[in-house]
Design an enzyme around this catalytic site. Structure first.
Site, PDB file in Angstrom:
ATOM      1  N   ASP A 109       0.871  -0.978   0.511  1.00  0.00           N
ATOM      2  CA  ASP A 109       0.193  -0.241  -0.213  1.00  0.00           C
ATOM      3  C   ASP A 109       0.714   1.670  -0.026  1.00  0.00           C
ATOM      4  O   ASP A 109       1.635   1.219   0.955  1.00  0.00           O
ATOM      5  CB  ASP A 109      -1.473   0.187   1.665  1.00  0.00           C
ATOM      6  CG  ASP A 109      -1.998   0.686   0.933  1.00  0.00           C
ATOM      7  OD1 ASP A 109      -2.938   0.558   0.747  1.00  0.00           O
ATOM      8  OD2 ASP A 109      -1.906   2.602   1.123  1.00  0.00           O
ATOM      9  N   ILE A 110       0.718   2.409  -0.420  1.00  0.00           N
ATOM     10  CA  ILE A 110       1.160   3.768  -1.175  1.00  0.00           C
ATOM     11  C   ILE A 110       1.189   4.106   0.206  1.00  0.00           C
ATOM     12  O   ILE A 110       1.977   5.025   0.803  1.00  0.00           O
ATOM     13  CB  ILE A 110       0.779   4.009  -2.629  1.00  0.00           C
ATOM     14  CG1 ILE A 110       2.019   5.292  -2.427  1.00  0.00           C
ATOM     15  CG2 ILE A 110      -0.410   4.837  -1.937  1.00  0.00           C
ATOM     16  CD1 ILE A 110       1.801   6.004  -4.170  1.00  0.00           C
ATOM     17  N   ASN A 170     -12.925  -3.844   2.131  1.00  0.00           N
ATOM     18  CA  ASN A 170     -13.995  -2.674   1.884  1.00  0.00           C
ATOM     19  C   ASN A 170     -15.076  -2.990   0.762  1.00  0.00           C
ATOM     20  O   ASN A 170     -14.184  -2.965  -0.250  1.00  0.00           O
ATOM     21  CB  ASN A 170     -13.581  -1.142   2.597  1.00  0.00           C
ATOM     22  CG  ASN A 170     -13.046  -0.765   3.340  1.00  0.00           C
ATOM     23  OD1 ASN A 170     -12.791  -2.048   4.594  1.00  0.00           O
ATOM     24  ND2 ASN A 170     -11.801  -0.647   3.452  1.00  0.00           N
ATOM     25  N   HIS A 196     -10.120  -6.008  -2.714  1.00  0.00           N
ATOM     26  CA  HIS A 196      -8.461  -5.479  -2.803  1.00  0.00           C
ATOM     27  C   HIS A 196      -9.046  -6.365  -1.268  1.00  0.00           C
ATOM     28  O   HIS A 196      -9.498  -5.236  -0.097  1.00  0.00           O
ATOM     29  CB  HIS A 196      -7.885  -5.029  -2.413  1.00  0.00           C
ATOM     30  CG  HIS A 196      -8.265  -2.830  -1.925  1.00  0.00           C
ATOM     31  ND1 HIS A 196      -9.793  -2.331  -3.388  1.00  0.00           N
ATOM     32  CD2 HIS A 196      -8.567  -2.392  -1.010  1.00  0.00           C
ATOM     33  CE1 HIS A 196     -10.095  -1.489  -2.258  1.00  0.00           C
ATOM     34  NE2 HIS A 196      -9.376  -1.080  -1.655  1.00  0.00           N
ATOM     35  N   HIS A 206      -7.083  -5.778   2.542  1.00  0.00           N
ATOM     36  CA  HIS A 206      -5.590  -5.518   2.876  1.00  0.00           C
ATOM     37  C   HIS A 206      -5.056  -6.035   4.174  1.00  0.00           C
ATOM     38  O   HIS A 206      -5.824  -6.853   4.840  1.00  0.00           O
ATOM     39  CB  HIS A 206      -5.952  -4.135   4.144  1.00  0.00           C
ATOM     40  CG  HIS A 206      -6.764  -2.841   3.092  1.00  0.00           C
ATOM     41  ND1 HIS A 206      -5.706  -1.531   2.530  1.00  0.00           N
ATOM     42  CD2 HIS A 206      -7.948  -2.581   2.375  1.00  0.00           C
ATOM     43  CE1 HIS A 206      -6.464  -0.626   2.043  1.00  0.00           C
ATOM     44  NE2 HIS A 206      -7.699  -1.477   2.174  1.00  0.00           N
TER      45      HIS A 206
HETATM   46  P1  5GP Z   1      -9.751   1.108  -0.206  1.00  0.00           P
HETATM   47  O1  5GP Z   1      -9.946   2.983   0.917  1.00  0.00           O
HETATM   48  O2  5GP Z   1     -10.295   0.906  -0.747  1.00  0.00           O
HETATM   49  O3  5GP Z   1     -10.359  -0.084   1.363  1.00  0.00           O
HETATM   50  O4  5GP Z   1      -7.854   1.085   0.460  1.00  0.00           O
HETATM   51  C1  5GP Z   1      -7.160   1.731  -0.957  1.00  0.00           C
HETATM   52  C2  5GP Z   1      -5.700   1.895  -0.705  1.00  0.00           C
HETATM   53  O5  5GP Z   1      -5.591   1.883  -2.337  1.00  0.00           O
HETATM   54  C3  5GP Z   1      -5.715   2.531   0.573  1.00  0.00           C
HETATM   55  O6  5GP Z   1      -4.890   2.036   1.810  1.00  0.00           O
HETATM   56  C4  5GP Z   1      -4.568   3.717  -0.231  1.00  0.00           C
HETATM   57  O7  5GP Z   1      -3.148   4.089   0.507  1.00  0.00           O
HETATM   58  C5  5GP Z   1      -3.991   2.374  -1.259  1.00  0.00           C
HETATM   59  N1  5GP Z   1      -3.324   3.110  -2.535  1.00  0.00           N
HETATM   60  C6  5GP Z   1      -3.996   4.402  -2.974  1.00  0.00           C
HETATM   61  N2  5GP Z   1      -3.679   4.927  -4.581  1.00  0.00           N
HETATM   62  C7  5GP Z   1      -2.573   3.584  -4.733  1.00  0.00           C
HETATM   63  C8  5GP Z   1      -1.381   3.367  -5.693  1.00  0.00           C
HETATM   64  O8  5GP Z   1      -0.910   4.775  -6.486  1.00  0.00           O
HETATM   65  N3  5GP Z   1      -0.407   2.322  -5.160  1.00  0.00           N
HETATM   66  C9  5GP Z   1      -0.645   1.849  -4.184  1.00  0.00           C
HETATM   67  N4  5GP Z   1       0.110   1.202  -4.132  1.00  0.00           N
HETATM   68  N5  5GP Z   1      -1.310   2.621  -3.439  1.00  0.00           N
HETATM   69  C10 5GP Z   1      -2.555   2.749  -3.754  1.00  0.00           C
END
Ligand code: 5GP
Length: 138
Positions: free
Chosen positions: A30-31, A86, A99, A101
Site C-alpha cells: 500500500d502506498i 471494504n 482488494h 488489506h
Molecule cells: P480502500 O479504502 O479502497 O479499501 O483502500 C485503498 C487503498 O489503496 C488505500 O489504503 C490507499 O493507500 C491505497 N492506494 C491508493 N492509491 C495507491 C497507489 O497508487 N498505489 C498503491 N500501492 N496503493 C494505493
C-alpha cells in the site's frame, strides 16, 4: 467500466512494490501504509466488490491470502494483523477493484484502528434474518 487505479497497476501503467503474483492474484505494498508491511492483495479480475467476484478468483484469493499473511508475519516479525476488505464508499472503499488489506498490528498506535459499535443480537430479529439468509443460500 473505466479502468481503476489498480487496473493500471496490474497493466504496469502505474508502478508498485510488487510482492506476489500468480495466474489470478496480484499483491503489492500500500502506498500509504498503516504499518510497515501493509500489503494489498487483489484479483486480476476487475470486480468492483467482493459480491461481484467469480468463484475462480475467490478461490485463488482464498489460497493466496494465508500464504501472503505468513510472508508478512515472517518479514515484519509482527504476528498480530488485520485482514480487511471494504465494499462501497460508505464502507470506506476508495478504489473500485476488490482488494484485501493485510495490515500488521505491531502496537496499539500502529496498524488498523477499528470502531466496533456492537449491540446484543435480538433473538427474534436474528432468527428471522438467519432464516432468510439460509433460504437465499440454498
Ligand atoms: P480502500 O479504502 O479502497 O479499501 O483502500 C485503498 C487503498 O489503496 C488505500 O489504503 C490507499 O493507500 C491505497 N492506494 C491508493 N492509491 C495507491 C497507489 O497508487 N498505489 C498503491 N500501492 N496503493 C494505493
Amino acid at each position: 467500466m473505466s479502468e481503476t487505479l489498480f487496473g493500471k497497476i496490474l497493466s504496469g501503467a502505474i508502478p508498485c512494490h510488487k510482492v506476489y503474483e500468480d495466474e489470478r492474484v496480484f499483491a503489492f505494498l500500500d502506498i500509504n501504509p498503516l504499518s510497515a508491511g501493509h500489503t494489498l492483495v487483489i484479483p486480476k479480475e476487475p470486480a468492483p466488490t467482493l459480491d461481484a467476484l467469480s468463484d475462480e478468483s475467490a478461490a485463488a484469493l482464498g489460497r493466496a491470502l494465508p500464504r501472503i499473511c505468513r510472508a508478512v508475519i515472517a518479514v515484519t516479525g509482527v504476528k498480530d494483523y488485520n485482514v480487511i476488505e471494504n465494499n462501497g464508499s460508505a464502507a470506506h472503499q476508495a478504489v473500485l477493484h476488490v482488494h484485501f488489506h493485510i495490515i500488521p498490528k505491531p502496537s496499539r498506535d500502529e496498524g488498523l484502528g477499528i470502531g466496533w459499535p456492537a449491540r446484543a443480537l435480538d433473538p427474534e430479529a436474528g432468527a428471522k434474518i438467519a432464516a432468510k439468509l439460509r433460504e437465499k443460500l440454498r
